[in-house]
Every structure is written in structure tokens, then in C-alpha cells.
Design a protein around this motif. Structure first.
Motif, PDB file in Angstrom:
ATOM      1  N   LEU A  44       0.833  -1.198   0.000  1.00  0.00           N
ATOM      2  CA  LEU A  44       0.000   0.000   0.000  1.00  0.00           C
ATOM      3  C   LEU A  44       0.865   1.245   0.000  1.00  0.00           C
ATOM      4  N   ARG A  45       0.505   2.184  -0.839  1.00  0.00           N
ATOM      5  CA  ARG A  45       1.199   3.462  -0.922  1.00  0.00           C
ATOM      6  C   ARG A  45       0.162   4.543  -1.222  1.00  0.00           C
ATOM      7  N   ARG A  46       0.447   5.719  -0.772  1.00  0.00           N
ATOM      8  CA  ARG A  46      -0.487   6.820  -0.985  1.00  0.00           C
ATOM      9  C   ARG A  46      -0.594   7.161  -2.474  1.00  0.00           C
ATOM     10  N   PRO A  47      -1.781   7.524  -2.952  1.00  0.00           N
ATOM     11  CA  PRO A  47      -3.070   7.609  -2.247  1.00  0.00           C
ATOM     12  C   PRO A  47      -3.728   6.239  -2.086  1.00  0.00           C
ATOM     13  N   ILE A  48      -4.274   6.002  -0.901  1.00  0.00           N
ATOM     14  CA  ILE A  48      -4.944   4.749  -0.559  1.00  0.00           C
ATOM     15  C   ILE A  48      -6.442   5.003  -0.506  1.00  0.00           C
ATOM     16  N   VAL A  49      -7.221   4.111  -1.104  1.00  0.00           N
ATOM     17  CA  VAL A  49      -8.675   4.246  -1.151  1.00  0.00           C
ATOM     18  C   VAL A  49      -9.302   3.001  -0.531  1.00  0.00           C
ATOM     19  N   SER A  50     -10.587   3.132  -0.246  1.00  0.00           N
ATOM     20  CA  SER A  50     -11.350   2.016   0.302  1.00  0.00           C
ATOM     21  C   SER A  50     -12.729   2.003  -0.345  1.00  0.00           C
ATOM     22  N   CYS A  51     -13.296   0.798  -0.461  1.00  0.00           N
ATOM     23  CA  CYS A  51     -14.623   0.648  -1.050  1.00  0.00           C
ATOM     24  C   CYS A  51     -15.672   0.668   0.053  1.00  0.00           C
ATOM     25  N   GLU A  52     -16.910   0.442  -0.326  1.00  0.00           N
ATOM     26  CA  GLU A  52     -17.996   0.442   0.651  1.00  0.00           C
ATOM     27  C   GLU A  52     -18.000  -0.806   1.523  1.00  0.00           C
ATOM     28  N   LEU A  53     -17.187  -1.806   1.171  1.00  0.00           N
ATOM     29  CA  LEU A  53     -17.060  -3.018   1.985  1.00  0.00           C
ATOM     30  C   LEU A  53     -15.867  -2.956   2.931  1.00  0.00           C
ATOM     31  N   GLY A  54     -15.082  -1.889   2.897  1.00  0.00           N
ATOM     32  CA  GLY A  54     -13.984  -1.714   3.836  1.00  0.00           C
ATOM     33  C   GLY A  54     -12.674  -2.330   3.411  1.00  0.00           C
ATOM     34  N   LEU A 172     -13.081  -1.201   8.462  1.00  0.00           N
ATOM     35  CA  LEU A 172     -12.018  -1.619   7.551  1.00  0.00           C
ATOM     36  C   LEU A 172     -11.631  -3.071   7.827  1.00  0.00           C
ATOM     37  N   ASN A 173     -11.608  -3.884   6.771  1.00  0.00           N
ATOM     38  CA  ASN A 173     -11.206  -5.294   6.874  1.00  0.00           C
ATOM     39  C   ASN A 173     -11.948  -6.007   8.008  1.00  0.00           C
ATOM     40  N   GLY A 174     -13.275  -5.904   7.966  1.00  0.00           N
ATOM     41  CA  GLY A 174     -14.093  -6.524   8.993  1.00  0.00           C
ATOM     42  C   GLY A 174     -14.263  -8.022   8.783  1.00  0.00           C
ATOM     43  N   THR A 175     -15.011  -8.653   9.672  1.00  0.00           N
ATOM     44  CA  THR A 175     -15.301 -10.081   9.572  1.00  0.00           C
ATOM     45  C   THR A 175     -16.325 -10.341   8.475  1.00  0.00           C
ATOM     46  N   LYS A 176     -16.610 -11.621   8.234  1.00  0.00           N
ATOM     47  CA  LYS A 176     -17.571 -11.977   7.186  1.00  0.00           C
ATOM     48  C   LYS A 176     -18.956 -11.421   7.488  1.00  0.00           C
ATOM     49  N   GLU A 177     -19.356 -11.464   8.738  1.00  0.00           N
ATOM     50  CA  GLU A 177     -20.672 -10.936   9.111  1.00  0.00           C
ATOM     51  C   GLU A 177     -20.738  -9.427   8.883  1.00  0.00           C
ATOM     52  N   GLU A 178     -19.677  -8.723   9.258  1.00  0.00           N
ATOM     53  CA  GLU A 178     -19.653  -7.275   9.054  1.00  0.00           C
ATOM     54  C   GLU A 178     -19.636  -6.923   7.569  1.00  0.00           C
ATOM     55  N   VAL A 179     -18.929  -7.716   6.772  1.00  0.00           N
ATOM     56  CA  VAL A 179     -18.896  -7.467   5.330  1.00  0.00           C
ATOM     57  C   VAL A 179     -20.278  -7.691   4.715  1.00  0.00           C
ATOM     58  N   LYS A 181     -23.159  -7.259   6.235  1.00  0.00           N
ATOM     59  CA  LYS A 181     -23.991  -6.119   6.622  1.00  0.00           C
ATOM     60  C   LYS A 181     -23.670  -4.893   5.757  1.00  0.00           C
ATOM     61  N   LEU A 182     -22.378  -4.672   5.515  1.00  0.00           N
ATOM     62  CA  LEU A 182     -21.989  -3.544   4.666  1.00  0.00           C
ATOM     63  C   LEU A 182     -22.486  -3.731   3.233  1.00  0.00           C
ATOM     64  N   ARG A 183     -22.514  -4.967   2.760  1.00  0.00           N
ATOM     65  CA  ARG A 183     -23.025  -5.229   1.414  1.00  0.00           C
ATOM     66  C   ARG A 183     -24.520  -4.929   1.325  1.00  0.00           C
ATOM     67  N   GLU A 184     -25.263  -5.281   2.358  1.00  0.00           N
ATOM     68  CA  GLU A 184     -26.699  -4.974   2.372  1.00  0.00           C
ATOM     69  C   GLU A 184     -26.924  -3.460   2.369  1.00  0.00           C
ATOM     70  N   LYS A 185     -26.147  -2.728   3.170  1.00  0.00           N
ATOM     71  CA  LYS A 185     -26.280  -1.266   3.181  1.00  0.00           C
ATOM     72  C   LYS A 185     -25.939  -0.688   1.809  1.00  0.00           C
ATOM     73  N   MET A 186     -24.916  -1.236   1.168  1.00  0.00           N
ATOM     74  CA  MET A 186     -24.514  -0.747  -0.154  1.00  0.00           C
ATOM     75  C   MET A 186     -25.642  -0.952  -1.163  1.00  0.00           C
ATOM     76  N   GLU A 187     -26.271  -2.118  -1.142  1.00  0.00           N
ATOM     77  CA  GLU A 187     -27.366  -2.395  -2.080  1.00  0.00           C
ATOM     78  C   GLU A 187     -28.550  -1.472  -1.808  1.00  0.00           C
ATOM     79  N   GLN A 188     -28.844  -1.217  -0.539  1.00  0.00           N
ATOM     80  CA  GLN A 188     -29.949  -0.310  -0.211  1.00  0.00           C
ATOM     81  C   GLN A 188     -29.664   1.108  -0.710  1.00  0.00           C
ATOM     82  N   ARG A 189     -28.439   1.568  -0.560  1.00  0.00           N
ATOM     83  CA  ARG A 189     -28.085   2.906  -1.047  1.00  0.00           C
ATOM     84  C   ARG A 189     -28.228   2.998  -2.563  1.00  0.00           C
ATOM     85  N   ARG A 190     -27.808   1.971  -3.250  1.00  0.00           N
ATOM     86  CA  ARG A 190     -27.888   2.000  -4.705  1.00  0.00           C
ATOM     87  C   ARG A 190     -29.335   1.959  -5.176  1.00  0.00           C
TER      88      ARG A 190
END
Length: 302
Positions: A44-54, A172-179, A181-190
């Protein structure tokens, strides 16, 4: 069943049992998540980005993927949910002063601390090495530890001061359950974004359809107004010209306008020096001897 040396094989050498499950080194797993890009597997080197799943990415590798999605990549499954640059957020990270990078152990004769992270939490000071839970804010991109957000509860970012809500916090880099949940939130936003776009398009169509008849009526009114103005102008011309259509009436109507204008030479309040500046002055008039048979570019040239 002896060998040349008279050895006797044992049972574990002849009978093969079930394979042992290989255990993944936790340190290597944490380093792969927190120190390497999830797409290109580069550091990893700057600039570093993250997606909606962390997940953490190098911005260059994500842009290369978006420009050419047909190219074969080893971890293309990690970025299938990224449709464009709007689906990623550039992180505002805080450098770790104890991190020396690759310069620390160039010769290989020094101890290298695997758990030393490149970044830290600006509030608590915890290192972002995978042992502590970290998250970022989608509103501003600042990164904090979960402990900092729990201990200091505010609705304003600790680093930049921008307001945020609980829904803006992404682990960031959460567990499978947290991922999940984040995927469900992402789909709802879209889905909400699609509904808003459809409503805006319908409203624009309704406005355009409502404006079309108005434009037609305005055109008709304008045409009628032009017709009336043409009629009025023709009537005024006929009134001025008279029944015979001669132009005497028009000249007579223009006479009062010209007569109302006063000549500069007739103005008594003006001086002779001022009147001599104009061609209507007596000094500017020429005699018969000065008048030639040909006309120059400037008729008042002597």
C-alpha cells in the motif's frame, strides 16, 4: 520386507492417513490485509482508497481496473462491486512516526517488527496493524480506531471537523458478518439512488411536456401580436398617405419633428467660437470661385 540395510518399514511409512489441515499464519494474514492492496497485492502506498465493503486498495490499481475491466487479474473478484470512482473513497490517514519502512532493515541484520503499522489513530494512538478495529467515515474519509469513536462520542469528525452520521461509519477489513452487513447497506443505497434518479427524470419529462403547450400558445400570441402590429402600421401608413396613397401626408407628418429641432447657429446662449466648430457656420461656407467641378473625399476640403 527389509531394505538393503536390513531396516523394517513402520506402519506410518506404509499407511497414509488423512492430511492435516494447514493453518494460516495469522501474522501473514494480517499483513496481507493491512499492508498490501486487495487487488494488485502490491504494498500500500499513498493515495490509498477504500470501497464500501472496507477493503484497502491502491488508487492507481483501481483506476487501471476501471479503465480496462477485460484484463485478467488474480483478485478481480475483490472489485466486482466497484462500478466507478464514486464507489471508492480516498482515505485521510495519519502516519506512524515509528514507521521507518524498508530503510530500517536493508541489510537484513536487524529485527523487523511485523506488527508495526504504517498508520495510527490520531485520537488514541493505536497502530493500524490488524490487531485493533479501525473504521473510516464516508463523508470525509478520515480513519479512526473503533475505540476512539466509542470513547469520544461526537457528531463531528475528530480530525477535520465535518459532521457525520452513524450510517457513514464503515469498518475496515471486517469479519464476514460485518462485510455482509456492509453489502446490504450498499445495495440499499444504490436502490435509493436509482429511485431518486427515476423521480428526477420523470419530473423533468413532466416539466418539458407542460412547457410545450405553453410555448405553442406563446408563439400563437406572438404571431397574433405581429399581425396586429402589421395591421396597425398599415393603417397608420394609409392614414398618413391619404386615400390616394401619395407621400405628401408622410412629409407633412415629418415636418413638425424637424421643425421642432433648433439649429446650433440660432442658439443665442452659445458663443461664436463654439458655433464656428460646425459646418453650418458662415465661415465654413464656400464661394462660387471656391466650388470645383469635381468632388473630393471630404466635401469641406479647401
Amino acid at each position: 520386507m527389509g531394505c538393503d540395510g536390513g531396516t523394517i518399514p513402520k506402519r506410518h511409512e506404509l499407511v497414509k492417513g488423512p492430511k492435516k489441515v494447514e493453518k494460516v499464519d495469522k501474522n501473514a494474514e494480517l499483513a496481507a490485509k493491512w499492508k498490501y492492496c486487495a487487488l494488485s497485492q502490491e504494498k500500500l502506498r499513498r493515495p490509498i482508497v477504500s470501497c464500501e465493503l472496507g477493503r484497502l486498495y491502491n488508487k492507481d490499481s483501481v483506476i487501471e481496473y476501471l479503465l480496462d475491466k477485460s484484463a485478467e487479474r488474480p483478485n478481480a473478484e475483490a472489485v466486482t462491486h466497484i462500478r466507478g470512482t464514486k464507489d471508492i473513497k480516498e482515505l485521510n490517514l495519519t502516519d506512524n512516526p515509528e514507521w521507518e519502512g524498508e530503510r530500517r532493515n536493508t541489510k537484513g541484520d536487524r529485527y523487523e517488527d511485523v506488527h508495526c503499522g504504517m498508520f495510527i489513530c490520531p485520537v488514541v494512538g493505536l497502530e493500524m496493524n490488524g490487531r485493533h478495529r479501525f473504521c473510516y467515515l464516508q463523508s470525509c474519509g478520515c480513519v479512526f480506531s473503533d475505540r476512539a469513536l466509542k470513547e469520544v462520542k461526537t457528531e463531528i469528525c475528530h480530525k477535520c471537523g465535518d459532521p457525520f452520521q452513524d450510517s457513514d461509519v464503515v469498518v475496515l477489513n471486517g469479519t464476514k458478518e460485518e462485510v455482509e452487513k456492509l453489502r446490504e447497506k450498499m445495495e440499499q443505497r444504490r436502490v435509493k439512488a436509482k429511485v431518486k434518479k427515476s423521480k428526477k427524470s420523470k419530473a423533468a419529462e413532466s416539466v418539458s411536456t407542460a412547457s410545450e403547450p405553453k410555448d405553442d400558445t406563446q408563439v400563437m400570441v406572438a404571431q397574433n401580436g405581429e399581425g396586429q402590429s402589421d395591421k396597425e402600421s398599415s393603417q397608420s401608413v394609409t392614414d398618413v398617405a391619404g386615400p390616394s396613397g401619395s407621400s405628401k401626408g408622410s412629409k407633412s407628418s415629418l415636418l413638425p419633428l424637424s421643425a421642432s429641432k433648433r439649429s446650433i447657429q440660432e442658439m443665442e446662449e452659445k458663443s461664436e467660437a463654439f458655433k464656428s466648430l460646425f459646418t453650418t457656420h458662415s465661415s465654413a461656407k464656400r464661394t462660387k470661385d471656391q466650388i470645383s467641378n469635381w468632388v473630393t473625399h471630404t466635401p469641406y476640403h479647401f
